[in-house]
Motif scaffolding. Structure first.
Motif, PDB file in Angstrom:
ATOM      1  N   ARG A 151      71.041 -69.769  24.713  1.00  0.00           N
ATOM      2  CA  ARG A 151      71.639 -69.848  23.304  1.00  0.00           C
ATOM      3  C   ARG A 151      70.403 -69.166  22.239  1.00  0.00           C
ATOM      4  NH1 ARG A 151      75.887 -73.178  23.177  1.00  0.00           N
ATOM      5  NH2 ARG A 151      76.205 -74.572  24.982  1.00  0.00           N
ATOM      6  N   GLN A 152      69.118 -69.041  22.635  1.00  0.00           N
ATOM      7  CA  GLN A 152      68.349 -68.505  21.576  1.00  0.00           C
ATOM      8  C   GLN A 152      67.562 -67.380  22.407  1.00  0.00           C
ATOM      9  OE1 GLN A 152      67.874 -72.291  21.764  1.00  0.00           O
ATOM     10  NE2 GLN A 152      69.291 -72.376  20.132  1.00  0.00           N
ATOM     11  N   ILE A 153      66.908 -66.409  21.549  1.00  0.00           N
ATOM     12  CA  ILE A 153      66.000 -65.431  21.889  1.00  0.00           C
ATOM     13  C   ILE A 153      64.636 -65.576  20.914  1.00  0.00           C
ATOM     14  CG2 ILE A 153      65.782 -62.984  22.068  1.00  0.00           C
ATOM     15  CD1 ILE A 153      68.868 -62.809  22.439  1.00  0.00           C
ATOM     16  N   VAL A 154      63.503 -65.688  21.768  1.00  0.00           N
ATOM     17  CA  VAL A 154      62.310 -65.489  21.084  1.00  0.00           C
ATOM     18  C   VAL A 154      61.796 -64.079  21.050  1.00  0.00           C
ATOM     19  CG1 VAL A 154      61.521 -67.933  21.510  1.00  0.00           C
ATOM     20  CG2 VAL A 154      61.315 -66.390  23.315  1.00  0.00           C
ATOM     21  N   PHE A 155      61.204 -63.691  19.979  1.00  0.00           N
ATOM     22  CA  PHE A 155      60.833 -62.229  20.022  1.00  0.00           C
ATOM     23  C   PHE A 155      59.499 -62.102  18.952  1.00  0.00           C
ATOM     24  CE2 PHE A 155      64.028 -62.937  16.735  1.00  0.00           C
ATOM     25  CZ  PHE A 155      63.674 -61.814  15.819  1.00  0.00           C
ATOM     26  N   ARG A 214      54.330 -55.917  19.760  1.00  0.00           N
ATOM     27  CA  ARG A 214      54.405 -57.358  20.224  1.00  0.00           C
ATOM     28  C   ARG A 214      54.157 -58.582  19.551  1.00  0.00           C
ATOM     29  NH1 ARG A 214      56.062 -56.868  24.865  1.00  0.00           N
ATOM     30  NH2 ARG A 214      56.522 -56.349  25.552  1.00  0.00           N
ATOM     31  N   PHE A 266      59.647 -53.081  13.668  1.00  0.00           N
ATOM     32  CA  PHE A 266      59.565 -53.576  14.997  1.00  0.00           C
ATOM     33  C   PHE A 266      60.363 -55.010  14.982  1.00  0.00           C
ATOM     34  CE2 PHE A 266      57.314 -55.981  18.158  1.00  0.00           C
ATOM     35  CZ  PHE A 266      57.508 -55.168  19.443  1.00  0.00           C
ATOM     36  N   ASP A 267      61.251 -55.133  15.880  1.00  0.00           N
ATOM     37  CA  ASP A 267      61.848 -56.322  16.395  1.00  0.00           C
ATOM     38  C   ASP A 267      61.753 -56.100  17.780  1.00  0.00           C
ATOM     39  OD1 ASP A 267      62.406 -57.794  14.117  1.00  0.00           O
ATOM     40  OD2 ASP A 267      64.043 -56.577  13.860  1.00  0.00           O
ATOM     41  N   GLY A 268      60.991 -56.726  18.665  1.00  0.00           N
ATOM     42  CA  GLY A 268      60.759 -56.526  20.111  1.00  0.00           C
ATOM     43  C   GLY A 268      60.345 -57.646  20.991  1.00  0.00           C
ATOM     44  N   ASN A 269      60.056 -57.185  22.184  1.00  0.00           N
ATOM     45  CA  ASN A 269      59.545 -58.347  23.187  1.00  0.00           C
ATOM     46  C   ASN A 269      60.431 -59.557  23.282  1.00  0.00           C
ATOM     47  OD1 ASN A 269      55.756 -57.962  22.680  1.00  0.00           O
ATOM     48  ND2 ASN A 269      57.429 -56.487  23.100  1.00  0.00           N
TER      49      ASN A 269
END
Length: 316
Positions: free
Chosen positions: A79-83, A9, A68-71
């Motif tokens: 329009r965006q994704i936080v991760f 995470r 790891f690219d997740g959560n």
């Protein structure tokens, strides 16, 4: 799920300018205008982020990392994704943001001595909440949308995850395991809230078993969460999904509506933008897959079928 997973995470004005309220069309939607679900999928030791069309099951891989690219979670305007990611070789993950198609990745945090997980933007898109892990333990933080001016609002805990903003932005709900007292058994996870103005923390759900993964409906009337209700250890055994009436002051879960009822792990129930459906994780067919059901738990159907791949933490 839970404890085993914890090891695996823009300037504020710029970010807020692009986040002006939820919309059901645009970059976070299918060609037919249907809102897409974003989620993480793990194959072996590698986790990447995907989107899926809940109607036809069409998937798109957004990240192509080797660690790891997740959560992932959507911005309110989709329009965006936080991760959370280890993409720059760091030992612990930092927070990033990318466009809905996986392009224009920008790093938000850089904390060599701590890891950031489970980012979630407020309904207005101006503030960010997340959990931080360090040698001190796990804690809950809030910051501006670009992760500037970070401030701890709860902790330290043995473990914490998945903070969720109340629709009015005044509180953050989260699941946490309290530190064990000397000689006492390890406490189970329960759901707490932190007042972001005063840092006051209170118990919100304690069913006697494990309580995890709180998510608010967009209308604010319901809180969906996972619970074992058997005293089972966090991250293992049976979990089912429940809906809690947010107007109720009862913290025991005794009157909460069961959305699933079986011996598998049903977890991380997250509502659709119109609150008519819930996406969730289940291993009822032998592998962690995405499922969808109506808000009252009816019409449950499997959305993915990927043996050898573990889907997790969907956001709709």
């Amino acid at each position: 799920m839970g404890a085993p997973r914890r090891l695996a995470r823009l300037a504020t004005l710029w970010f807020a300018a692009g986040i002006s309220g939820a919309v059901l069309t645009g970059c976070g939607s299918s060609g037919g205008g249907r809102p897409l679900i974003v989620y993480e999928a793990q194959t072996g030791d590698v986790t990447n982020i995907y989107t899926i069309d809940p109607q036809n099951g069409a998937t798109t891989q957004l990240t192509h990392g080797k660690t790891f690219d997740g959560n992932p979670s959507w911005s309110p305007d989709r329009r965006q994704i936080v991760f959370s990611s280890r993409r720059d070789g760091q030992a612990q993950p930092d927070l990033y943001v990318m466009d809905a198609d996986g392009s224009h990745v920008r790093r938000l945090t850089n904390t060599p001595d701590a890891g950031e997980w489970s980012p979630k933007l407020s309904a207005g898109g101006r503030r960010l909440t997340y959990v931080r892990s360090s040698s001190k333990g796990w804690s809950v933080w809030v910051a501006n949308a670009d992760a500037s001016s970070p401030r701890q609002v709860a902790g330290e805990y043995e473990f914490a995850e998945f903070p969720a903003w109340t629709p009015d932005g005044r509180e953050v709900y989260f699941s946490a395991i309290m530190p064990a007292a000397a000689g006492a058994p390890q406490p189970l996870a329960h759901i707490y809230s932190a007042d972001v103005a005063t840092n006051a923390v209170q118990v919100r759900i304690d069913t006697g078993g494990t309580d995890a993964c709180p998510h608010f409906s967009h209308d604010g009337k319901s809180l969906t969460y996972a619970a074992s209700r058997t005293g089972g250890e966090y991250g293992g055994g049976n979990l089912n999904l429940f809906a809690h009436d947010t107007s109720s002051s009862d913290t025991s879960g005794a009157h909460d509506m069961a959305l699933t009822d079986d011996a598998s792990r049903n977890d991380y129930g997250n509502p659709s933008p119109d609150d008519r459906q819930i996406v969730f994780i289940s291993d009822r067919d032998g592998n962690a897959e995405l499922y969808v059901m109506d808000r009252n738990g009816s019409h449950q159907r499997r959305l993915t079928n990927t043996p050898g791949v573990r889907e997790n933490v969907p956001d709709w």
